[in-house]
Design a protein around this motif. Sequence first.
Motif, mmCIF file in Angstrom:
data_model
loop_
_atom_site.group_PDB
_atom_site.id
_atom_site.type_symbol
_atom_site.label_atom_id
_atom_site.label_comp_id
_atom_site.label_asym_id
_atom_site.label_seq_id
_atom_site.Cartn_x
_atom_site.Cartn_y
_atom_site.Cartn_z
ATOM 1 N N MET A 44 0.833 -1.199 0.000
ATOM 2 C CA MET A 44 0.000 0.000 0.000
ATOM 3 C C MET A 44 0.871 1.254 0.000
ATOM 4 N N ARG A 45 1.918 1.224 0.831
ATOM 5 C CA ARG A 45 2.821 2.361 0.916
ATOM 6 C C ARG A 45 3.533 2.584 -0.400
ATOM 7 N N VAL A 46 3.807 1.486 -1.102
ATOM 8 C CA VAL A 46 4.515 1.631 -2.373
ATOM 9 C C VAL A 46 3.615 2.284 -3.400
ATOM 10 N N ARG A 47 2.379 1.872 -3.386
ATOM 11 C CA ARG A 47 1.421 2.466 -4.327
ATOM 12 C C ARG A 47 1.207 3.948 -4.013
ATOM 13 N N GLY A 48 1.042 4.302 -2.737
ATOM 14 C CA GLY A 48 0.821 5.698 -2.355
ATOM 15 C C GLY A 48 2.015 6.539 -2.732
ATOM 16 N N ALA A 49 3.201 6.003 -2.557
ATOM 17 C CA ALA A 49 4.384 6.779 -2.931
ATOM 18 C C ALA A 49 4.464 6.984 -4.421
ATOM 19 N N GLY A 50 4.095 5.965 -5.197
ATOM 20 C CA GLY A 50 4.127 6.149 -6.665
ATOM 21 C C GLY A 50 3.109 7.155 -7.130
ATOM 22 N N CYS A 51 1.915 7.149 -6.519
ATOM 23 C CA CYS A 51 0.898 8.156 -6.917
ATOM 24 C C CYS A 51 1.355 9.555 -6.575
ATOM 25 N N LEU A 52 1.983 9.673 -5.375
ATOM 26 C CA LEU A 52 2.443 11.007 -4.971
ATOM 27 C C LEU A 52 3.540 11.514 -5.915
ATOM 28 N N ALA A 53 4.428 10.619 -6.299
ATOM 29 C CA ALA A 53 5.489 11.042 -7.235
ATOM 30 C C ALA A 53 4.913 11.426 -8.579
ATOM 31 N N GLY A 54 3.904 10.704 -9.030
ATOM 32 C CA GLY A 54 3.285 11.071 -10.316
ATOM 33 C C GLY A 54 2.613 12.418 -10.249
ATOM 34 N N LEU A 55 1.907 12.676 -9.103
ATOM 35 C CA LEU A 55 1.239 13.978 -8.961
ATOM 36 C C LEU A 55 2.267 15.121 -8.931
ATOM 37 N N LEU A 56 3.392 14.880 -8.235
ATOM 38 C CA LEU A 56 4.419 15.915 -8.175
ATOM 39 C C LEU A 56 5.022 16.196 -9.562
ATOM 40 N N ALA A 57 5.197 15.110 -10.316
ATOM 41 C CA ALA A 57 5.763 15.307 -11.675
ATOM 42 C C ALA A 57 4.821 16.087 -12.577
ATOM 43 N N ILE A 58 3.521 15.748 -12.437
ATOM 44 C CA ILE A 58 2.529 16.461 -13.245
ATOM 45 C C ILE A 58 2.485 17.932 -12.863
ATOM 46 N N GLY A 59 2.486 18.198 -11.517
ATOM 47 C CA GLY A 59 2.452 19.581 -11.074
ATOM 48 C C GLY A 59 3.683 20.367 -11.549
ATOM 49 N N TRP A 60 4.849 19.680 -11.469
ATOM 50 C CA TRP A 60 6.080 20.352 -11.919
ATOM 51 C C TRP A 60 6.033 20.707 -13.393
ATOM 52 N N LEU A 61 5.500 19.768 -14.202
ATOM 53 C CA LEU A 61 5.343 20.014 -15.634
ATOM 54 C C LEU A 61 4.410 21.189 -15.897
ATOM 55 N N ILE A 62 3.315 21.260 -15.104
ATOM 56 C CA ILE A 62 2.363 22.373 -15.295
ATOM 57 C C ILE A 62 3.018 23.698 -14.967
ATOM 58 N N LEU A 63 3.797 23.705 -13.872
ATOM 59 C CA LEU A 63 4.479 24.952 -13.498
ATOM 60 C C LEU A 63 5.487 25.376 -14.565
ATOM 61 N N VAL A 64 6.235 24.384 -15.047
ATOM 62 C CA VAL A 64 7.208 24.704 -16.087
ATOM 63 C C VAL A 64 6.520 25.247 -17.327
ATOM 64 N N GLY A 65 5.361 24.664 -17.703
ATOM 65 C CA GLY A 65 4.636 25.162 -18.879
ATOM 66 C C GLY A 65 4.122 26.578 -18.684
#
Length: 302
Positions: free
Chosen positions: A1-22
Amino acid sequence: MRVRGAGCLAGLLAIGWLILVGLQTSQASNVTSAIQEPGMAREGESESENEPEEEAENEGEVVETDTTVEAEEEGEVQNRTIVKEVEFGMCTVTCGVGIREVILTNGCPGGESKCVVRVEECRGPVDCGWGKPISENLESARLSCVHISPENRFKYIWKLLKPDQQPVILTNDTAVLEVPRELHPMAFECDTLDNNEMVASVKFTVYTTSELQMRRSSRPDTDAVLVFVLTIGVIICIFVIFVLIFIIINWAAVKSFWGAKASTTEIQSELSSMRYKDSTSLDQSPADIPVHEDDALSEWNE
């Protein structure tokens, strides 16, 4: 469960970073376009403003050059017309100071070909040589310096010339000098000055009374003879002209007259030749007879 939550959090952070960069890149592009557009607008405005100024300057230069060229051409035309339209008459003197006429050859009033515009001063050589008195008698002679009107404009210096000596300056400073005749001839000189500049110099010789009488007696009286000859010549020329005019007007009558006269002359010449032939024949016939008689006598004697 912790592994899945960490992967979702990393994906959300990557998406947010991409949006900020854009978002940042879009804002930067908007800012650069906004900065570039006013600069280009200003450059366009400056170019559009400079073009009328350059055109105005070029037009001003063209107008100035055209006006200068036209002014130069007009000046040349005026100078040429002045040279062609004005003539100068002959100077009234061959030496010293005189006057001459300025004649206009174009644009005279009344359609005249030439007209006098003004009279101006003219000058010739300074040395006028030896002059003649304006009047003289057995007691005195009147001498005159070279001048024109007004007389008081010039300064006159009279000198008494002596051989091998310095000339003596006289006190008279007028244009006319009256000199009494002495026992010996005298020579005078008059210098005419204008603003301390010599414009004429003339010399005179005043003879004694006896020398003047001798010169008058020895002078040939040719004036009367010359007038008589000229009068006779004019009368003869007028007579010849009238005769020629009469012959031209009455040419037919003159021709018939000369023809009749020529025919009568021919008839008379023929008659005279016939008479001469008859006389010669009559003179020769008696002469032949004695010749034959002499021949017969000579034969008889033989």
